[in-house]
Design a protein around this motif. Structure first.
Motif, mmCIF file in Angstrom:
data_model
loop_
_atom_site.group_PDB
_atom_site.id
_atom_site.type_symbol
_atom_site.label_atom_id
_atom_site.label_comp_id
_atom_site.label_asym_id
_atom_site.label_seq_id
_atom_site.Cartn_x
_atom_site.Cartn_y
_atom_site.Cartn_z
ATOM 1 N N PRO A 106 2.154 1.966 -5.106
ATOM 2 C CA PRO A 106 1.378 0.931 -4.771
ATOM 3 C C PRO A 106 0.227 0.235 -5.719
ATOM 4 N N GLN A 107 0.360 -0.982 -5.421
ATOM 5 C CA GLN A 107 -0.494 -1.835 -6.407
ATOM 6 C C GLN A 107 -0.270 -1.769 -7.804
ATOM 7 N N GLU A 108 1.000 -1.157 -8.213
ATOM 8 C CA GLU A 108 1.330 -1.242 -9.834
ATOM 9 C C GLU A 108 2.058 -2.300 -10.185
ATOM 10 N N LYS A 109 1.719 -2.673 -11.492
ATOM 11 C CA LYS A 109 2.437 -3.768 -12.095
ATOM 12 C C LYS A 109 3.201 -3.124 -13.377
ATOM 13 N N LEU A 110 4.577 -3.707 -13.502
ATOM 14 C CA LEU A 110 5.378 -3.076 -14.394
ATOM 15 C C LEU A 110 6.064 -4.391 -15.255
ATOM 16 N N MET A 111 5.685 -4.122 -16.832
ATOM 17 C CA MET A 111 6.346 -5.048 -17.608
ATOM 18 C C MET A 111 7.839 -4.669 -18.093
ATOM 19 N N GLU B 82 25.679 -3.497 -15.676
ATOM 20 C CA GLU B 82 26.174 -3.890 -14.224
ATOM 21 C C GLU B 82 27.615 -4.320 -14.547
ATOM 22 N N ASP B 83 27.973 -5.340 -15.331
ATOM 23 C CA ASP B 83 29.047 -5.880 -15.732
ATOM 24 C C ASP B 83 29.018 -6.131 -17.245
ATOM 25 N N SER B 84 29.310 -5.337 -18.105
ATOM 26 C CA SER B 84 29.217 -5.559 -19.525
ATOM 27 C C SER B 84 30.105 -6.861 -20.087
ATOM 28 N N LYS B 85 31.195 -6.953 -19.480
ATOM 29 C CA LYS B 85 32.061 -8.217 -19.878
ATOM 30 C C LYS B 85 31.482 -9.280 -19.634
ATOM 31 N N GLU B 86 30.586 -9.550 -18.612
ATOM 32 C CA GLU B 86 29.710 -10.719 -18.230
ATOM 33 C C GLU B 86 28.309 -10.666 -18.994
ATOM 34 N N GLY B 87 28.003 -9.636 -19.382
ATOM 35 C CA GLY B 87 26.579 -9.581 -19.913
ATOM 36 C C GLY B 87 25.496 -9.450 -18.879
ATOM 37 N N ARG B 88 25.946 -8.851 -17.830
ATOM 38 C CA ARG B 88 24.978 -8.478 -16.762
ATOM 39 C C ARG B 88 24.404 -7.084 -16.774
ATOM 40 N N PHE B 89 23.215 -6.732 -16.568
ATOM 41 C CA PHE B 89 22.336 -5.484 -16.510
ATOM 42 C C PHE B 89 21.550 -5.477 -15.664
ATOM 43 N N LYS B 90 20.894 -4.157 -15.250
ATOM 44 C CA LYS B 90 19.724 -4.264 -14.499
ATOM 45 C C LYS B 90 18.679 -3.094 -14.593
ATOM 46 N N TRP B 91 17.458 -3.366 -14.466
ATOM 47 C CA TRP B 91 16.654 -2.140 -14.456
ATOM 48 C C TRP B 91 16.642 -1.628 -13.079
ATOM 49 N N ILE B 92 16.413 -0.396 -13.148
ATOM 50 C CA ILE B 92 16.071 0.346 -11.885
ATOM 51 C C ILE B 92 14.758 1.077 -11.914
ATOM 52 N N ALA B 93 13.807 0.536 -11.118
ATOM 53 C CA ALA B 93 12.453 1.176 -11.144
ATOM 54 C C ALA B 93 11.843 1.699 -10.005
ATOM 55 N N LYS B 94 10.683 2.766 -10.038
ATOM 56 C CA LYS B 94 9.887 3.083 -8.915
ATOM 57 C C LYS B 94 8.526 2.513 -9.258
ATOM 58 N N THR C 297 0.823 -1.194 -0.105
ATOM 59 C CA THR C 297 -0.005 -0.055 0.041
ATOM 60 C C THR C 297 0.835 1.265 -0.161
ATOM 61 N N GLN C 298 2.322 1.170 -0.053
ATOM 62 C CA GLN C 298 3.127 2.096 -0.136
ATOM 63 C C GLN C 298 3.885 1.945 -1.395
ATOM 64 N N PRO C 299 4.623 3.035 -1.736
ATOM 65 C CA PRO C 299 5.433 2.992 -3.322
ATOM 66 C C PRO C 299 6.715 2.551 -2.539
ATOM 67 N N VAL C 300 7.275 1.870 -3.779
ATOM 68 C CA VAL C 300 8.760 1.153 -3.622
ATOM 69 C C VAL C 300 9.675 2.218 -4.549
ATOM 70 N N GLU C 301 10.623 2.794 -4.101
ATOM 71 C CA GLU C 301 11.277 3.680 -4.650
ATOM 72 C C GLU C 301 12.519 2.897 -5.517
ATOM 73 N N ASN C 302 12.981 2.001 -5.008
ATOM 74 C CA ASN C 302 14.181 1.531 -5.662
ATOM 75 C C ASN C 302 14.197 0.111 -5.854
ATOM 76 N N GLY D 203 8.884 6.200 -17.824
ATOM 77 C CA GLY D 203 8.783 7.138 -17.146
ATOM 78 C C GLY D 203 9.629 7.081 -15.753
ATOM 79 N N ALA D 204 9.291 5.994 -15.321
ATOM 80 C CA ALA D 204 9.988 5.546 -13.729
ATOM 81 C C ALA D 204 10.899 4.357 -13.962
ATOM 82 N N VAL D 205 11.437 4.084 -15.126
ATOM 83 C CA VAL D 205 12.183 2.867 -15.468
ATOM 84 C C VAL D 205 13.572 3.288 -16.161
ATOM 85 N N SER D 206 14.818 2.796 -15.725
ATOM 86 C CA SER D 206 15.893 3.017 -16.368
ATOM 87 C C SER D 206 16.815 1.693 -16.339
ATOM 88 N N ALA D 207 17.662 1.554 -17.176
ATOM 89 C CA ALA D 207 18.455 0.291 -17.467
ATOM 90 C C ALA D 207 20.082 0.941 -17.568
#
Length: 595
Positions: free
Chosen positions: A572-577, A557-569, A497-502, A550-554
């Motif tokens: 409450p009750q939001e679904k993100l694809m 994390e380690d390009s030599k190993e092909g790892r990356f991550k999405w950072i999202a906010k 019921t609260q937003p999640v920032e990170n 709007g609230a998602v960036s990529a």
């Protein structure tokens, strides 16, 4: 009162033999002194003990016994106040008293109880002998009866009395035999107890050190001696309690953290620390360390080994001579020689450095923690917990998921040490929203440093890892190129019921190990990262990140190993694809391993 001249080492040998005019006194430490303070390190403790002694005019030789066996004699320092002069100080082991059992080793240990048991056993044996003789006489008498001299009534009466007497004698015999067995057991137990007492008397106790101080006093009067010495078998280690309430997050993304800094004190020095002030030290004492020495780094021409035709073995005619001549200057061998020289030439390291790593803090920052009030720590080898401080710190929370490996979302906090305390390595009990989660390690942290603390799994952030789709296509007129296209969808659902920032969602794409194979990530469109790019962080602002929505960036994390991550906010009750698309291209004739 004037200060007594002090001697700060116990290595000075006392060669003076007291004459008839020397006042020789032997005192017990517990009777004439008290512990005034304890400075506790990670593997030792420094004890300050104050003793009040009455001196006679002239030479005085004071021996204080009952000091801990764990005392490190080289650390002893004696000073004090009063009109007197300290001539020398010696520390030694207290001679074991000669007991009667030790001086008369030819005699077995005995006691009044043992003597009484032996006396009773001797009387029981005598009574059993008499009963057996009585029974033999009765048997002989019964065998002499005959029908010629006695009537049937007389024989019947005699046999009836025989039965009664014989039964009583047999019952008495059985009782005496059982009593002898009981007495034998009692004698054995008493002998065992007496032998144990003799062994206990001869075994060294935990308080077998003594200090002898030679003092000259111009007149009769009291003085106050201060004994400062270090002991082993005493230590302390840090432990923590971390409480986080996620509902208390601030607008800027921070979350207050209640951290309780505690110490577990353990000592088995033989002395009970009763009603004493304790100071916890984070300094790391070091002994016997020498500066490393550089050794020659030599180069030589490689000569391949030759094989003897006759023996079939490899010969090293040139290298054997070179190896024997340069053996002493080989870097590896010379390094070992340096270690052995330092080990044998330097004095042996005291026991206090056995747990040196426990009190080493990052950046060589040391601190002293004074425990409020006075503490009681018995010499029992058990952990006794005291509180150093209760701190309110700030943290940034981050939810981390690796959907390809697990659908669980892990929560961790980046806590900044905004206090003036140095955190030592230890473990913290983590309470999330008033519920115990787990124990997490705490690294050494200096003031203004940050550290990462795992807060367990948060089931309120749900992950769905959809099936991966794959397509293959060929292109090119003369040279055919085959392209494999992949698509992966990930759904993140914030049921709170609260937003999640990170929220960080980690993913991975294949990495090409051959120039003939090309891997391209089309969604998200990640740029090639700079070599010195700072990868990741707790705040969500990642250098080199690309905006996905709007609230998602990529970001990589380690390009030599092909790892990356999405950072999202997530609200409450939001679904993100989240969508991941990449291509693997190579010539149609190329067989690719790993697809």
């Amino acid at each position: 009162m004037t200060k007594v001249s002090d001697v700060d080492t116990a290595s000075v040998a006392s060669t003076a033999v007291p004459d008839a005019r020397t006042n020789v006194v032997q005192l017990v430490s517990a009777d004439i002194s008290t512990i005034a303070g304890v400075s506790l390190y990670g593997s030792r403790a420094e004890i300050t003990r104050i003793a009040k002694i009455d001196l006679e005019a002239g030479q005085n030789r004071i021996t204080i016994t009952g000091l801990p066996s764990a005392m490190l004699e080289e650390t002893l320092r004696v000073e004090g106040k009063g009109s007197a002069t300290i001539h020398d100080v010696t520390a030694s082991r207290t001679p074991a008293p000669q007991t009667q059992n030790q001086t008369q080793t030819h005699k077995s240990p005995t006691s009044a109880q043992l003597q009484s048991l032996r006396k009773e056993r001797k009387g029981t044996e005598s009574e059993l002998y008499r009963v057996s003789k009585h029974l033999e006489a009765l048997e002989r008498f019964a065998s002499t009866l005959n029908a010629k001299d006695n009537s049937i009534d007389q024989v019947s009466e005699v046999m009836a009395r025989y039965e009664i007497e014989a039964a009583a004698l047999h019952e008495r015999t059985y009782y005496l035999e059982q009593r002898l067995l009981e007495l034998d057991d009692s004698v054995h137990e008493e002998k065992t107890r007496l032998r144990a007492e003799v062994v206990t008397d001869t075994v060294s106790s935990e308080l077998e050190k003594q200090v002898t101080v030679a003092i000259f006093a111009p007149g009769k009067g009291p003085v106050e001696l201060v004994l400062v010495y270090a002991v082993s078998h005493a230590s302390w280690r840090a432990t923590y309690e971390t409480r986080v309430v996620t509902a208390n997050a601030t607008r800027d993304g921070g979350t207050p953290v209640d951290l309780t800094y505690k110490a577990l004190i353990n000592q088995s020095t033989g002395e009970d620390w009763t009603d004493v002030p304790i100071v916890l030290e984070t300094a790391s004492p070091t002994f016997g360390l020498s500066i490393p020495q550089l050794v020659p780094h030599t180069l030589s021409v490689h000569r391949p080994r030759s094989r003897s035709r006759e023996s079939g073995r490899y010969d090293y005619p040139h290298r054997r001579y070179a190896r024997s001549r340069s053996r002493s200057r080989s870097p590896r061998r010379h390094h070992y020689a340096v270690d052995e020289e330092r080990f044998y030439d330097d004095p042996p390291a005291p026991q206090m450095v056995a747990r040196e790593a426990v009190v080493t803090s990052a950046g060589n920052v040391t601190a002293s923690f004074s425990i409020p009030g006075r503490s009681n720590v018995p010499s029992d080898g058990e952990d006794h917990q005291v509180t150093i401080a209760k701190l309110k710190l700030e943290a940034r929370l981050q939810w981390v998921a690796v959907p390809s490996m697990s659908l669980q979302t892990h929560l961790k906090a980046y806590i900044e040490n905004t206090s003036e305390y140095t955190f030592l390595p230890g473990k913290t009990s983590v309470y999330l929203d008033r519920s115990f989660i787990s124990k997490s390690p705490v690294p050494p942290v200096s003031p203004r440093e940050s550290f990462e603390c795992s807060l367990g799994v948060d089931p309120s952030i749900r992950i769905t890892y959809h099936p991966r789709t794959k397509k293959a296509a060929k292109s090119g007129l003369y040279t055919k190129t085959q392209t494999h296209s992949y698509s992966q969808r990930i759904t993140v659902f914030n049921t709170r019921t609260q937003p999640v920032e990170n929220v960080a969602v980690l993913a991975q794409v294949p990495v090409s190990q051959d120039a003939a194979i090309t891997v391209k990530v089309s969604n998200p469109a990640l740029p090639p990262p700079a070599p010195d790019q700072n990868q990741g962080g707790a705040s969500g602002s990642v250098p080199g990140a690309v905006r996905v929505s709007g609230a998602v960036s990529a970001a990589w994390e380690d390009s030599k190993e092909g790892r990356f991550k999405w950072i999202a906010k997530l609200a409450p009750q939001e679904k993100l694809m989240l969508e991941l698309e990449w291509e693997v291209s190579a010539l149609a004739t190329t067989i690719i391993d790993g697809l």
